[in-house]
Design a protein around this motif. Structure first.
Motif, PDB file in Angstrom:
ATOM      1  N   TRP A 123      46.955  40.472  50.094  1.00  0.00           N
ATOM      2  CA  TRP A 123      46.371  39.733  51.211  1.00  0.00           C
ATOM      3  C   TRP A 123      45.239  38.817  50.751  1.00  0.00           C
ATOM      4  O   TRP A 123      45.006  37.789  51.358  1.00  0.00           O
ATOM      5  N   GLU A 124      44.517  39.193  49.676  1.00  0.00           N
ATOM      6  CA  GLU A 124      43.341  38.421  49.274  1.00  0.00           C
ATOM      7  C   GLU A 124      43.250  38.090  47.789  1.00  0.00           C
ATOM      8  O   GLU A 124      42.469  37.227  47.416  1.00  0.00           O
ATOM      9  N   ASP A 125      43.987  38.788  46.935  1.00  0.00           N
ATOM     10  CA  ASP A 125      43.918  38.479  45.505  1.00  0.00           C
ATOM     11  C   ASP A 125      44.492  37.086  45.250  1.00  0.00           C
ATOM     12  O   ASP A 125      45.546  36.726  45.781  1.00  0.00           O
ATOM     13  N   THR A 126      43.798  36.316  44.430  1.00  0.00           N
ATOM     14  CA  THR A 126      44.216  34.975  44.044  1.00  0.00           C
ATOM     15  C   THR A 126      43.988  34.838  42.542  1.00  0.00           C
ATOM     16  O   THR A 126      43.287  35.664  41.938  1.00  0.00           O
ATOM     17  N   PRO A 127      44.533  33.800  41.924  1.00  0.00           N
ATOM     18  CA  PRO A 127      44.225  33.588  40.507  1.00  0.00           C
ATOM     19  C   PRO A 127      42.715  33.506  40.255  1.00  0.00           C
ATOM     20  O   PRO A 127      42.206  34.094  39.295  1.00  0.00           O
ATOM     21  N   GLY A 128      41.988  32.816  41.110  1.00  0.00           N
ATOM     22  CA  GLY A 128      40.535  32.691  40.930  1.00  0.00           C
ATOM     23  C   GLY A 128      39.809  34.010  41.093  1.00  0.00           C
ATOM     24  O   GLY A 128      38.909  34.334  40.312  1.00  0.00           O
ATOM     25  N   SER A 129      40.193  34.805  42.082  1.00  0.00           N
ATOM     26  CA  SER A 129      39.513  36.096  42.280  1.00  0.00           C
ATOM     27  C   SER A 129      39.817  37.042  41.124  1.00  0.00           C
ATOM     28  O   SER A 129      38.969  37.843  40.723  1.00  0.00           O
ATOM     29  N   ALA A 130      41.034  36.959  40.557  1.00  0.00           N
ATOM     30  CA  ALA A 130      41.381  37.787  39.401  1.00  0.00           C
ATOM     31  C   ALA A 130      40.519  37.416  38.197  1.00  0.00           C
ATOM     32  O   ALA A 130      39.972  38.289  37.512  1.00  0.00           O
ATOM     33  N   ARG A 131      40.370  36.110  37.934  1.00  0.00           N
ATOM     34  CA  ARG A 131      39.529  35.673  36.804  1.00  0.00           C
ATOM     35  C   ARG A 131      38.071  36.110  37.006  1.00  0.00           C
ATOM     36  O   ARG A 131      37.419  36.561  36.067  1.00  0.00           O
ATOM     37  N   ARG A 132      37.573  35.990  38.227  1.00  0.00           N
ATOM     38  CA  ARG A 132      36.191  36.419  38.510  1.00  0.00           C
ATOM     39  C   ARG A 132      36.038  37.923  38.338  1.00  0.00           C
ATOM     40  O   ARG A 132      35.029  38.400  37.814  1.00  0.00           O
ATOM     41  N   ALA A 133      37.035  38.692  38.751  1.00  0.00           N
ATOM     42  CA  ALA A 133      36.973  40.150  38.610  1.00  0.00           C
ATOM     43  C   ALA A 133      36.953  40.548  37.136  1.00  0.00           C
ATOM     44  O   ALA A 133      36.173  41.420  36.729  1.00  0.00           O
ATOM     45  N   ILE A 134      37.797  39.923  36.336  1.00  0.00           N
ATOM     46  CA  ILE A 134      37.820  40.234  34.905  1.00  0.00           C
ATOM     47  C   ILE A 134      36.444  39.983  34.295  1.00  0.00           C
ATOM     48  O   ILE A 134      35.935  40.797  33.525  1.00  0.00           O
ATOM     49  N   LYS A 135      35.818  38.890  34.665  1.00  0.00           N
ATOM     50  CA  LYS A 135      34.475  38.580  34.176  1.00  0.00           C
ATOM     51  C   LYS A 135      33.459  39.609  34.705  1.00  0.00           C
ATOM     52  O   LYS A 135      32.648  40.132  33.954  1.00  0.00           O
ATOM     53  N   ARG A 136      33.539  39.903  36.004  1.00  0.00           N
ATOM     54  CA  ARG A 136      32.606  40.842  36.639  1.00  0.00           C
ATOM     55  C   ARG A 136      32.746  42.252  36.065  1.00  0.00           C
ATOM     56  O   ARG A 136      31.770  42.977  35.933  1.00  0.00           O
ATOM     57  N   PHE A 137      33.954  42.648  35.692  1.00  0.00           N
ATOM     58  CA  PHE A 137      34.195  43.975  35.138  1.00  0.00           C
ATOM     59  C   PHE A 137      33.832  44.061  33.655  1.00  0.00           C
ATOM     60  O   PHE A 137      33.887  45.123  33.060  1.00  0.00           O
ATOM     61  N   GLY A 138      33.453  42.934  33.041  1.00  0.00           N
ATOM     62  CA  GLY A 138      33.083  42.938  31.627  1.00  0.00           C
ATOM     63  C   GLY A 138      34.268  42.846  30.696  1.00  0.00           C
ATOM     64  O   GLY A 138      34.178  43.212  29.530  1.00  0.00           O
ATOM     65  N   LEU A 139      35.387  42.355  31.187  1.00  0.00           N
ATOM     66  CA  LEU A 139      36.611  42.325  30.395  1.00  0.00           C
ATOM     67  C   LEU A 139      37.010  40.933  29.903  1.00  0.00           C
ATOM     68  O   LEU A 139      38.056  40.779  29.280  1.00  0.00           O
ATOM     69  N   ALA A 140      36.181  39.945  30.153  1.00  0.00           N
ATOM     70  CA  ALA A 140      36.473  38.600  29.652  1.00  0.00           C
ATOM     71  C   ALA A 140      36.493  38.656  28.124  1.00  0.00           C
ATOM     72  O   ALA A 140      35.686  39.324  27.499  1.00  0.00           O
ATOM     73  N   GLY A 141      37.438  37.991  27.532  1.00  0.00           N
ATOM     74  CA  GLY A 141      37.531  37.977  26.073  1.00  0.00           C
ATOM     75  C   GLY A 141      38.525  38.988  25.524  1.00  0.00           C
ATOM     76  O   GLY A 141      38.859  38.953  24.350  1.00  0.00           O
ATOM     77  N   TYR A 142      39.001  39.905  26.364  1.00  0.00           N
ATOM     78  CA  TYR A 142      40.015  40.873  25.934  1.00  0.00           C
ATOM     79  C   TYR A 142      41.378  40.373  26.403  1.00  0.00           C
ATOM     80  O   TYR A 142      41.484  39.453  27.201  1.00  0.00           O
ATOM     81  N   HIS A 143      42.437  40.988  25.922  1.00  0.00           N
ATOM     82  CA  HIS A 143      43.804  40.582  26.262  1.00  0.00           C
ATOM     83  C   HIS A 143      44.183  41.141  27.631  1.00  0.00           C
ATOM     84  O   HIS A 143      44.386  42.338  27.778  1.00  0.00           O
ATOM     85  N   TRP A 144      44.291  40.240  28.609  1.00  0.00           N
ATOM     86  CA  TRP A 144      44.540  40.602  30.000  1.00  0.00           C
ATOM     87  C   TRP A 144      45.661  39.796  30.610  1.00  0.00           C
ATOM     88  O   TRP A 144      45.800  38.608  30.335  1.00  0.00           O
ATOM     89  N   ARG A 145      46.423  40.424  31.497  1.00  0.00           N
ATOM     90  CA  ARG A 145      47.353  39.738  32.396  1.00  0.00           C
ATOM     91  C   ARG A 145      47.142  40.367  33.769  1.00  0.00           C
ATOM     92  O   ARG A 145      47.318  41.575  33.927  1.00  0.00           O
ATOM     93  N   TRP A 146      46.714  39.601  34.742  1.00  0.00           N
ATOM     94  CA  TRP A 146      46.527  40.096  36.114  1.00  0.00           C
ATOM     95  C   TRP A 146      47.694  39.577  36.924  1.00  0.00           C
ATOM     96  O   TRP A 146      47.849  38.371  37.099  1.00  0.00           O
ATOM     97  N   LEU A 147      48.523  40.496  37.421  1.00  0.00           N
ATOM     98  CA  LEU A 147      49.748  40.119  38.109  1.00  0.00           C
ATOM     99  C   LEU A 147      49.557  40.111  39.616  1.00  0.00           C
ATOM    100  O   LEU A 147      48.955  41.021  40.185  1.00  0.00           O
ATOM    101  N   LEU A 148      50.075  39.067  40.216  1.00  0.00           N
ATOM    102  CA  LEU A 148      49.939  38.849  41.655  1.00  0.00           C
ATOM    103  C   LEU A 148      51.331  38.819  42.279  1.00  0.00           C
ATOM    104  O   LEU A 148      52.326  38.911  41.590  1.00  0.00           O
ATOM    105  N   GLY A 149      51.371  38.661  43.583  1.00  0.00           N
ATOM    106  CA  GLY A 149      52.655  38.531  44.258  1.00  0.00           C
ATOM    107  C   GLY A 149      52.504  38.740  45.744  1.00  0.00           C
ATOM    108  O   GLY A 149      51.411  39.030  46.243  1.00  0.00           O
ATOM    109  N   THR A 150      53.620  38.606  46.419  1.00  0.00           N
ATOM    110  CA  THR A 150      53.630  38.885  47.847  1.00  0.00           C
ATOM    111  C   THR A 150      53.590  40.396  48.048  1.00  0.00           C
ATOM    112  O   THR A 150      53.818  41.169  47.106  1.00  0.00           O
TER     113      THR A 150
END
Length: 176
Positions: A123-150
């Motif tokens: 309902w609310e996850d977006t590519p931008g919110s996923a990137r912000r969450a990765i940064k907020r969680f301290g995971l920027a710079g690690y190997h990540w794939r955040w998967l979205l969908g309906t």
């Protein structure tokens, strides 16, 4: 302290301990300390860690936050941490993300697994919110794939992995 605040605080502590234990088990397995059987946490539905080759992970395909599409089977043979998260969460998901970041800091770069996060908030996850969450969680710079969908696409994956997701007023309750 109000009763609900105490209950919330107790829940956060319990979840932090469980996430820490699961991340510790994953790091232990990645470091070569695995056992011959499945290591599961019975108290938390749907969470398990198993040695390579012990069990084949169910396949699925979803779009990711970077505009690509991931076919999960394409990752076979690589160490993976699969988790289910809400990029909008400010309670348990950041705790899990920070626990993963702490484990990664203690793991040599060459031994770090790919983290695949499947959204529990269609309902609310977006590519931008996923990137912000990765940064907020301290995971920027690690190997990540955040998967979205309906909701329908994600429900198929949740079912395969026995992930409970329930939308409430102002929150998404889910297993990891």
């Amino acid at each position: 302290m109000r009763r609900t605040s105490r209950r919330t605080a107790a829940l956060v502590v319990v979840l932090a301990v469980l996430v820490g234990a699961l991340v510790g088990d994953a790091v232990h397995l990645l470091a070569g300390g695995g056992s011959s059987g499945v290591k599961a946490t019975a108290e938390v539905q749907g969470q398990a860690v198993w040695p390579e080759g012990m069990r084949r992970a169910p396949d699925f395909a979803l779009p990711d936050s970077q505009g690509g599409r991931l076919q999960f089977a394409s990752l076979r043979g690589r160490p993976i941490v699969l988790t289910f998260m809400d990029s909008q969460c400010h309670q348990e998901c950041p705790l899990e993300g920070r626990a993963l970041a702490a484990a990664f800091r203690q793991t040599p770069a060459a031994d770090r697994p790919l983290v695949v996060a499947v959204s529990v908030n269609p309902w609310e996850d977006t590519p931008g919110s996923a990137r912000r969450a990765i940064k907020r969680f301290g995971l920027a710079g690690y190997h990540w794939r955040w998967l979205l969908g309906t909701k329908a696409q994600l429900e198929t994956v949740w079912k395969k992995y026995r992930i409970f997701v329930h939308r409430t007023s102002g929150d998404i309750e889910h297993t990891d």
